[in-house]
Design a protein around this motif. Sequence first.
Motif, mmCIF file in Angstrom:
data_model
loop_
_atom_site.group_PDB
_atom_site.id
_atom_site.type_symbol
_atom_site.label_atom_id
_atom_site.label_comp_id
_atom_site.label_asym_id
_atom_site.label_seq_id
_atom_site.Cartn_x
_atom_site.Cartn_y
_atom_site.Cartn_z
ATOM 1 N N UNK A 1 0.832 -1.215 0.000
ATOM 2 C CA UNK A 1 0.000 0.000 0.000
ATOM 3 C C UNK A 1 0.860 1.256 0.000
ATOM 4 N N UNK A 2 2.140 1.094 -0.308
ATOM 5 C CA UNK A 2 3.040 2.233 -0.372
ATOM 6 C C UNK A 2 3.632 2.317 -1.766
ATOM 7 N N UNK B 1 0.168 2.577 6.270
ATOM 8 C CA UNK B 1 -1.163 1.987 6.098
ATOM 9 C C UNK B 1 -2.235 3.040 6.390
ATOM 10 N N UNK B 2 -2.001 3.771 7.466
ATOM 11 C CA UNK B 2 -2.951 4.804 7.881
ATOM 12 C C UNK B 2 -3.008 5.931 6.847
ATOM 13 N N UNK B 3 -1.816 6.385 6.445
ATOM 14 C CA UNK B 3 -1.755 7.489 5.478
ATOM 15 C C UNK B 3 -2.398 7.088 4.154
ATOM 16 N N UNK B 4 -2.142 5.849 3.731
ATOM 17 C CA UNK B 4 -2.702 5.397 2.460
ATOM 18 C C UNK B 4 -4.220 5.443 2.493
ATOM 19 N N UNK C 1 0.706 9.800 -0.164
ATOM 20 C CA UNK C 1 1.476 8.627 -0.564
ATOM 21 C C UNK C 1 1.989 8.799 -1.987
ATOM 22 N N UNK C 2 1.160 9.379 -2.854
ATOM 23 C CA UNK C 2 1.587 9.586 -4.243
ATOM 24 C C UNK C 2 2.770 10.529 -4.300
ATOM 25 N N UNK C 3 2.693 11.564 -3.458
ATOM 26 C CA UNK C 3 3.796 12.532 -3.411
ATOM 27 C C UNK C 3 5.093 11.837 -2.963
#
Lengths: 591, 281
Positions: free
Chosen positions: A466-467, A572-575, A582-584
């Motif tokens: 997820x990263x 996981x939380x940020x995603x 995450x894209x950045x």
Amino acid sequence: MTDQNISAAVRTRRVRGDGVDLAVYEQGDPARPTVLLMHGYPDTHAVWDEVAAELAGRYHVVRYDVRGAGASSRPFGRKRYTFDYLMADMRAVLDATAPERKVHLVGHDWGSIQSWEAACTMGERFASFTSISGPCLDHVARLTRENLRRPTPRNVKHSVGQGLRSWYIYFFQTPLLPEVMWRAGLTAPFTRALELGEGVRPREGHPARTMPRDGAAGVGLYRANMLQRMRKPRDRRTDVPTQVIVPTKDLFVSPHLVAGLGDRVPTLSLRPIAAGHWVVRSHPEVIARWIGEHITGVTGGPLTAAESRALRRARVAPERRPFEGSLVVVTGAGSGIGRATALAFAERGAEVVAADLDLPSAQRTAELAGLLGPAAHAFQVDVSDAAAMEDFAKAVLHDLGVPDVVVNNAGIGMAGPFLGHSVEDWRRVLDVNLWGVIHGSRLFAAQMVERGQGGHIVNTASAAAFTPQRTLPAYATSKAAVLMLSECLRAELRGKGIGVSAICPGIVNTNITRTSRFVGLSDDEQRQHQHRASRAYALRNFGPEGVAKQIVAAVQKDKAVVPVTPEAHLSYLTARLSPRVMRLLARFDVG
Amino acid sequence: MSNKVALARTDDRAELERFREIQRLCYQCADEVAATLEPGVTEREACRRMRRWLRAHGVDDWLHTPFAWFGDRTAFRGFKVPTQFLPSAARLAEGMPYILDMAPVKKGYSADIGYGGVLGENRVWEQLDTDLAAYRTLILELVRERRTFADIYAEVDALIERQGYDNRHRKYPGRVIGHQVGIIGGMLPKGVGFPFGVRFLQTIGRELVKERLAGRSPLWNGAKQSQHPPTPGLWAVEPHIGFRGVGVKFEELLVVTEDDAYWLDDDLPHVHRWAARKAMA
């Protein structure tokens, strides 16, 4: 008649109980050990048809319709349904069918409640006892009192849970109304509910044609005994070797009622099964197998490796380790997280199968596991090779039986720009990281489903799942696929009692960094990158033992997705909260 | 002693013989004290016995006062601060592993030994101890090949990982697998040490500076300071491996010369134990 016909044929007779005529049904060779199957409410002996047929080849199977049910007489008035009468009936049947010898007792629902009374008051007549979904009333009464005396949140929860499950018991205390409802046609909705709620389809004999009468007469069982025993519980203990089969999805009997049973039953085994209350109808093969294993274990008969492990697994003992008697398969077990996981399970009593591409390292893991737990086994297998995996799964099944836990852990690392990855690179990563998991899940899930006793599959994904990261296109893709595969599989296998967990470790110090491929680089640069990554991972200093611990917890608590390290949790939380962030971050080149 | 004198002259047979004597004395002490260990004895008591024994046999100073670790303390489990290395009130029980570690100085000549054992039976300890033998061969081979100390450290780590154990010598001060020893002198008072002798600290401090100037270190670990070929001299080498709650080590003197290396003494308890085990297998 051939032998088979003798065992399959049901011989009917009538036995005089205490003021009633009892319809008794016998199958199998009377010279063999006798198994007495006690039915519950509102069933008749016919609820056992499938189980009895399975057992009849090996045992002398005896069933009878309890007073008030089926073809037995229906005495009037609740006083005729007290334990004293029920026990007198059972004695009469035993005297008639298996005089002078100990029998193996099996009870379901009210049959089990009666059987508890029998095992505790006339234990000398029984060689073993299997209880299914019917607790000892005195034990329940004591447990409820203890829970209320110590109202911790958990105790309250368990008490309320059982309280809600027992709604029908309160209803049965109402005079007349239950009888009227049974007579007025409760059978049809009951049958429908059985099919919808438990997946038990009606068949000849169950639900019985006599159900309106059985249901009406049988409420006497509740009225004559429940309140009395709840009010004044007796001290009930038994030395009969007892196994309790615990359906975990039972809508009427809470699985938590077995708490504290070990103090009163010195030889106790517990066998949970992901099934509903009518487990004898929904899983007859499993029930028959477990009855057979229990009897063989008690009488000291020959057992296969899988059977004796199953018995060890079920046994309740104070110093018992949580995975005692479990078979755990780990791929990629020669190093890193795989080895640590194999050892963690071994340390908790499991018999470990360590599989790795590199046989010596797998053997070493097995050797170490043997120091901590039961003797372990090593296999060489390439998880990306479908045929090899098939052979491996067959070999495990043949030599050791169906595994209880499978950890699909083998994986390889690969980093570099997308255009640097060749087709061969992609193939390699997907073959090992994704196909390895697919093969492992497919083959072993099939075995678990076939056995019908549940199990657990753990797939090692990664925080990369997820990263997004520009330097990990192939690796992260393969791991994201593993995560999704695990989620889909979990949804599907839930009904079969098989849990599926995806583990997302994050930065863990293992040899994967030293063996990772950094694409598009010369050998020297490759080594430099590997060295740099290893150093960074070593500095992070999160060992594979931490992941192993989480894997064990994931199996015990049946967790779906388990991020392990703090950075994996954060990711996981940020995603989930802000994919944009995450894209950045994905744009930074950290390779 | 002036700075020009080496810590130990490896070409002087008589001097090496003196070192061999003190090392044998240590192992004799370990053997005798280990034989007195019984369930219930504390680490402090074991250390007291070692100290008294050594004092009675002419020891007059310490590199460090004796250490004893029992049970999972042999694997340094839960060690966070240096004081946890000191002898504690932990009691020995049946099946427990133990390590005795002593480094006495007698008339200037020093030795540093580690002695692992187990009270009764312990399968994990047996396996660890069997596997420990490989490190004695490996280290000697690599030193003879004149690989750098840091390299050897990494090779030892790799072997530990292959075997599935933990590196426990990384818990020592400076993460050392070995350190130089030699003749201990100086003006500071003798026999003072808790746990390190003041004369030893003085010597090692001096050597740290001196060797640093030569781009070397008297401490052998995996860091940059150890990226140099083996320095001639006497090295106390102490690989320490652990698995779960069991740790095993050996420590003995390695003689490094300009172009070769050898263990000062092969007539040691652990060497005999390993040979016997190999012969049994």
